[in-house]
Design a protein around this motif. Structure first.
Motif, PDB file in Angstrom:
ATOM      1  N   PRO A 127       0.808  -1.230   0.000  1.00  0.00           N
ATOM      2  CA  PRO A 127       0.000   0.000   0.000  1.00  0.00           C
ATOM      3  C   PRO A 127       0.833   1.268   0.000  1.00  0.00           C
ATOM      4  N   ALA A 128       2.101   1.169   0.374  1.00  0.00           N
ATOM      5  CA  ALA A 128       2.988   2.328   0.390  1.00  0.00           C
ATOM      6  C   ALA A 128       4.396   1.854   0.086  1.00  0.00           C
ATOM      7  N   LYS A 129       5.298   2.803  -0.161  1.00  0.00           N
ATOM      8  CA  LYS A 129       6.653   2.471  -0.570  1.00  0.00           C
ATOM      9  C   LYS A 129       7.345   1.575   0.436  1.00  0.00           C
ATOM     10  N   ASP A 130       7.190   1.828   1.713  1.00  0.00           N
ATOM     11  CA  ASP A 130       7.898   1.086   2.751  1.00  0.00           C
ATOM     12  C   ASP A 130       6.975   0.192   3.562  1.00  0.00           C
ATOM     13  N   VAL A 131       5.892  -0.255   2.957  1.00  0.00           N
ATOM     14  CA  VAL A 131       4.960  -1.159   3.636  1.00  0.00           C
ATOM     15  C   VAL A 131       4.664  -2.323   2.707  1.00  0.00           C
ATOM     16  N   ARG A 132       4.930  -3.553   3.177  1.00  0.00           N
ATOM     17  CA  ARG A 132       4.666  -4.744   2.378  1.00  0.00           C
ATOM     18  C   ARG A 132       4.041  -5.816   3.252  1.00  0.00           C
ATOM     19  N   LEU A 133       3.057  -6.488   2.710  1.00  0.00           N
ATOM     20  CA  LEU A 133       2.407  -7.600   3.395  1.00  0.00           C
ATOM     21  C   LEU A 133       2.286  -8.750   2.415  1.00  0.00           C
ATOM     22  N   SER A 134       2.684  -9.940   2.840  1.00  0.00           N
ATOM     23  CA  SER A 134       2.624 -11.119   1.981  1.00  0.00           C
ATOM     24  C   SER A 134       1.888 -12.230   2.711  1.00  0.00           C
ATOM     25  N   LEU A 135       0.988 -12.914   2.006  1.00  0.00           N
ATOM     26  CA  LEU A 135       0.238 -14.032   2.586  1.00  0.00           C
ATOM     27  C   LEU A 135       0.237 -15.181   1.594  1.00  0.00           C
ATOM     28  N   ARG A 141      14.988 -46.420   9.966  1.00  0.00           N
ATOM     29  CA  ARG A 141      14.637 -45.476   8.918  1.00  0.00           C
ATOM     30  C   ARG A 141      13.766 -46.195   7.892  1.00  0.00           C
ATOM     31  N   GLN A 142      12.595 -45.648   7.642  1.00  0.00           N
ATOM     32  CA  GLN A 142      11.668 -46.263   6.703  1.00  0.00           C
ATOM     33  C   GLN A 142      11.006 -45.200   5.837  1.00  0.00           C
ATOM     34  N   ASN A 143      10.572 -45.614   4.656  1.00  0.00           N
ATOM     35  CA  ASN A 143       9.698 -44.778   3.840  1.00  0.00           C
ATOM     36  C   ASN A 143       8.270 -44.938   4.357  1.00  0.00           C
ATOM     37  N   VAL A 144       7.692 -43.851   4.852  1.00  0.00           N
ATOM     38  CA  VAL A 144       6.287 -43.890   5.255  1.00  0.00           C
ATOM     39  C   VAL A 144       5.447 -43.390   4.085  1.00  0.00           C
ATOM     40  N   GLY A 145       4.153 -43.673   4.147  1.00  0.00           N
ATOM     41  CA  GLY A 145       3.286 -43.364   3.023  1.00  0.00           C
ATOM     42  C   GLY A 145       3.337 -41.913   2.598  1.00  0.00           C
ATOM     43  N   MET A 146       3.203 -40.991   3.587  1.00  0.00           N
ATOM     44  CA  MET A 146       3.121 -39.579   3.225  1.00  0.00           C
ATOM     45  C   MET A 146       3.282 -38.701   4.451  1.00  0.00           C
ATOM     46  N   ILE A 147       3.914 -37.559   4.264  1.00  0.00           N
ATOM     47  CA  ILE A 147       3.814 -36.434   5.188  1.00  0.00           C
ATOM     48  C   ILE A 147       3.084 -35.328   4.442  1.00  0.00           C
ATOM     49  N   GLN A 148       1.960 -34.897   4.997  1.00  0.00           N
ATOM     50  CA  GLN A 148       1.214 -33.801   4.383  1.00  0.00           C
ATOM     51  C   GLN A 148       1.225 -32.600   5.313  1.00  0.00           C
ATOM     52  N   SER A 149       1.488 -31.439   4.734  1.00  0.00           N
ATOM     53  CA  SER A 149       1.512 -30.200   5.511  1.00  0.00           C
ATOM     54  C   SER A 149       0.685 -29.150   4.784  1.00  0.00           C
ATOM     55  N   ARG A 150      -0.329 -28.643   5.473  1.00  0.00           N
ATOM     56  CA  ARG A 150      -1.157 -27.560   4.953  1.00  0.00           C
ATOM     57  C   ARG A 150      -1.044 -26.391   5.912  1.00  0.00           C
ATOM     58  N   GLY A 151      -1.025 -25.184   5.378  1.00  0.00           N
ATOM     59  CA  GLY A 151      -0.879 -24.071   6.303  1.00  0.00           C
ATOM     60  C   GLY A 151      -0.930 -22.713   5.654  1.00  0.00           C
ATOM     61  N   VAL A 152      -0.575 -21.745   6.483  1.00  0.00           N
ATOM     62  CA  VAL A 152      -0.594 -20.343   6.101  1.00  0.00           C
ATOM     63  C   VAL A 152       0.723 -19.710   6.528  1.00  0.00           C
ATOM     64  N   GLU A 153       1.283 -18.880   5.656  1.00  0.00           N
ATOM     65  CA  GLU A 153       2.483 -18.101   5.965  1.00  0.00           C
ATOM     66  C   GLU A 153       2.185 -16.627   5.750  1.00  0.00           C
ATOM     67  N   VAL A 154       2.609 -15.816   6.692  1.00  0.00           N
ATOM     68  CA  VAL A 154       2.390 -14.375   6.605  1.00  0.00           C
ATOM     69  C   VAL A 154       3.701 -13.673   6.928  1.00  0.00           C
ATOM     70  N   SER A 155       4.047 -12.682   6.143  1.00  0.00           N
ATOM     71  CA  SER A 155       5.207 -11.843   6.454  1.00  0.00           C
ATOM     72  C   SER A 155       4.835 -10.394   6.227  1.00  0.00           C
ATOM     73  N   ALA A 156       5.483  -9.514   6.986  1.00  0.00           N
ATOM     74  CA  ALA A 156       5.173  -8.085   6.902  1.00  0.00           C
ATOM     75  C   ALA A 156       6.432  -7.268   7.111  1.00  0.00           C
ATOM     76  N   HIS A 157       6.490  -6.144   6.416  1.00  0.00           N
ATOM     77  CA  HIS A 157       7.570  -5.173   6.589  1.00  0.00           C
ATOM     78  C   HIS A 157       6.963  -3.781   6.564  1.00  0.00           C
ATOM     79  N   ALA A 158       7.386  -2.955   7.489  1.00  0.00           N
ATOM     80  CA  ALA A 158       6.916  -1.565   7.518  1.00  0.00           C
ATOM     81  C   ALA A 158       8.038  -0.685   8.037  1.00  0.00           C
ATOM     82  N   ALA A 159       8.159   0.486   7.458  1.00  0.00           N
ATOM     83  CA  ALA A 159       9.167   1.463   7.886  1.00  0.00           C
ATOM     84  C   ALA A 159       8.547   2.850   7.851  1.00  0.00           C
ATOM     85  N   ARG A 160       8.783   3.590   8.915  1.00  0.00           N
ATOM     86  CA  ARG A 160       8.326   4.975   8.978  1.00  0.00           C
ATOM     87  C   ARG A 160       9.358   5.781   9.740  1.00  0.00           C
TER      88      ARG A 160
END
Length: 687
Positions: free
Chosen positions: A509-517, A540-559
């Motif tokens: 929204p501004a030069k020094d403001v960033r939001l990522s989702l 050590r074994q091969n298992v059927g599956m590892i599943q990961s679902r989720g949300v990542e958020v990062s933000a930067h702001a400078a004033r």
């Protein structure tokens, strides 16, 4: 006699591998002067000045379709611990196998993983330094203590799979580290620090420009008696703090060969010694890494890279009941060879294409002696083999106004060969030997994505991808014990394969403001896990599956003088191994559901920096059956840089300011702790 001859041969190979890159590096300044006249003539004819960056080719437009975060030099160097793993933890979702840093953990447990796709000590994230994979050829761990933040320009973290031009191993993402040059380091720089326990850290770098090229000579040394990883209630007479002593030295050079082509070389030599929990429980890791690179930035761009790694690891295991050595893993020599050629043909505005081939080879053997109660060798064991991967790829992007389309296809031929496990008695007589069959296979992976510039402030992106990771030599052939649990190797392990999807938005929204989702859904099929198969026994074994679902958020702001950088990751990760398996529905070992980091910084005047960083890691489980818990931990770090006379600065650092107890290991109530409150003071100087 044979051992002596082989050792002499290895020393000769090591000497040749060490001398050749250093000779090339020493010759580069001469090349710079020799090429300076021709290069200057070309530069004059083109009306521009030759600039040697020392970096690879720039990332293409298509990379913006994937979840990517860049950590700048300021963030890399302004951490409380002054360690690279601390800087990387500002990206929520980054984790090693354990919470310990590179002062107080076994080096072989220091993998790198993103997106809650962990569960064992090997790296599922590909870590590159100037384009060269850094994982140990035998174990797959990352030598964090050799990666000095002060020598780096930036770190680019791409979360999610899709090997593409990165190469196999980028299962959960890629961390690309880029070295700093004279523009960032200055002609000379140095730092010296001490903490309240008397531990010290010293570093220095020299980075002169020579003609149109440059070289960088750097070194670092860390030492200390360490902190107590064992709680006071569990200490015995044999308990000791986690002593450490590590050093590294690097030489890097770059010079122009023409107006559009440059040659780069790098050498890194390091050693790391640690003592964990008990007197005599010593480990040592060392390495000599070399690379040579040609980068062409003309109409037909290209990147030609070759590298060699020479590594070794040793470790002594001390019994937690008798407090005497029970295993001496006295040598684990390994070597890694690799090469890559990428070509980018000129296709016109808005079109980009990367065509390439790469190859890697890992060769190593673990050599260890079992020791009985009387202190005599009861068994001599060796295990090892050779892994290789040859890949071909094509990756491209197409920019159509506000739309960027990208996609790629890759084919890998992986090979497992020469695997063996042998046991000899104390006198050296062979009692058993198993030779495993060679095997190879072809695997195709792909990735595709799109980025839409939806307006002046919003970018929308989506991507899908697959990925590949080959089992390490350690996983295939070497059993190990962490009392009272023994984990067996498994020479039949298959390659891990990932499939994932993600979608996100970047809001500016501004030069020094960033939001990522970003929202994501990643799954690893045939995931390698340490599976409980009996009392105090895993495999050590091969298992059927590892599943990961989720949300990542990062933000930067400078004033004004104020800065804020924050990141959080929430994931719902679980194992699936069939309805009858007790693992189905469990979280992968050592994997938190929630992690967050936030840094508030203040720059009141030029050269000043005051910052505080809050880290939170959610509850984790020690093992696959979730019987032992690692409680959530929240810590606060602080950093202050205050300019002094001349070009010196006073730096004050505080790790774990409120002295939070961080449990890093819990096996049946036997506990290890992470770093307590640690206060550092020192001087940084640059010219």
């Amino acid at each position: 006699m044979v051992d002596t001859f082989l050792a002499a041969g290895r020393r000769a190979r090591t000497t040749r591998a060490f001398v050749l890159p250093l000779s090339l590096a020493a010759a580069l300044p001469c090349c710079a002067h020799a090429a300076e006249g021709d290069a200057a003539a070309e530069a004059d004819a083109a009306g521009r000045e030759i600039v040697v960056s020392g970096q690879g080719l720039a990332e293409t437009a298509g990379t913006t379709a994937y979840s990517t975060t860049e950590i700048g030099r300021e963030a890399l160097t302004a951490t409380a611990s002054d360690r690279i793993e601390d800087a990387l933890s500002s990206i929520a979702g980054f984790q090693q196998f354990r919470r310990s840093d590179s002062r107080s953990s076994n080096p072989s447990a220091q993998g790198a993983t993103l997106r809650a796709l962990g569960g064992n000590a090997s790296s599922r994230t590909l870590v590159l330094l100037d384009g060269v994979p850094m994982a140990d050829p035998f174990f797959g761990y990352i030598p964090y203590s050799a990666l000095s933040p002060e020598t780096l320009r930036a770190a680019r973290v791409t979360r999610g799979g899709g090997s593409g031009p990165f190469g196999a191993g980028a299962l959960s993402g890629t961390i690309a580290l880029e070295s700093a040059g004279p523009d960032q380091l200055g002609l000379a720089s140095a730092g010296l620090f001490v903490n309240q326990r008397g531990e010290t850290s010293a570093s220095a770098a020299l980075a002169p420009r020579l003609g149109s090229g440059f070289f960088v000579l750097s070194g670092r040394w860390d030492r200390g008696e360490g902190f107590w990883t064992t709680p006071a209630s569990q200490r015995v007479a044999a308990s000791v703090p986690a002593r450490f002593a590590s050093w590294s030295a690097g030489l890097r050079a770059a010079a122009p060969l023409s107006g559009s082509m440059e040659i780069q070389t790098r050498a890194l030599v390091f050693r790391d010694n640690r003592t964990l929990r008990f007197a005599g429980a010593d480990s040592a890791s060392e390495g000599q890494d070399f690379s040579l690179r040609l980068v062409g930035r003309g109409r037909w761009q290209f990147d030609l890279l070759g590298s060699v790694q020479l590594r070794n690891f040793s470790s002594v295991t001390v019994s937690s009941s008798t407090f005497k050595p029970v295993l001496d893993q006295y040598k684990t020599p390994s070597s890694g060879l690799g090469g890559k050629l990428e070509v980018r043909p000129p296709l016109g505005a808005g079109l980009g294409l990367r065509l390439g081939a790469d190859w890697r080879r890992a060769d190593g053997a673990a050599r260890e002696n079992a020791i009985n109660a009387a202190g005599a060798i009861s068994a001599r064991r060796q295990a090892g083999g050779v892994n290789s991967d040859a890949g071909l790829y094509a990756d491209g992007d197409w920019t159509l106004g506000g739309l960027v389309l990208t996609g790629g296809l890759r084919a890998d031929r992986t090979r497992v060969a020469g695997g063996y496990y042998e046991v000899r008695d104390g006198a050296g007589a062979l009692t058993s030997r198993t030779a495993y069959a060679d095997r190879s296979e072809w695997t195709a992976t792909w990735r595709a994505g799109a980025l839409v510039h939806a307006g002046a402030m919003i970018d929308l992106r989506a991507a899908a991808y697959t990925g590949l990771r080959q089992p390490t030599l350690n996983e295939l052939y070497r059993p190990f014990s962490v009392f009272p649990v023994t984990t067996q190797a498994n020479a039949a392990l298959r390659n891990e394969r990932l499939r994932g999807y993600e979608a996100g938005l970047d809001f500016t929204p501004a030069k020094d403001v960033r939001l990522s989702l970003t929202i994501f859904d990643n799954e690893i099929r045939d995931a390698i896990a340490n599976v409980t198969i009996g009392t105090n026994l895993r495999q050590r074994q091969n298992v059927g599956m590892i599943q990961s679902r989720g949300v990542e958020v990062s933000a930067h702001a400078a004033r004004g003088a104020l800065r804020l950088d924050a990141s959080l990751a929430w994931s719902d990760a679980e194992l699936r191994n069939g309805a009858a398996s007790p693992l189905t529905g469990m979280r992968p070992a050592q994997t938190p559901a929630f992690a967050a980091s936030a840094t508030v910084g203040l720059v009141p005047a030029e050269g000043w920096l005051l910052s505080a960083t809050l880290h939170h890691v959610g509850r984790q489980f020690e093992d696959d059956l979730q019987t032992d818990v690692l409680p959530a931990a929240t810590t606060l770090d602080a950093y202050a840089r205050i300019p002094l006379a001349g070009r010196a600065s006073l730096v004050l650092r505080a790790e774990n300011l409120f002295d939070k107890a961080i449990i890093t290991r819990n096996q049946g109530g036997s506990i290890d702790l992470g770093a307590p409150r640690t206060l550092w003071a020192g001087i940084n100087w640059s010219l």
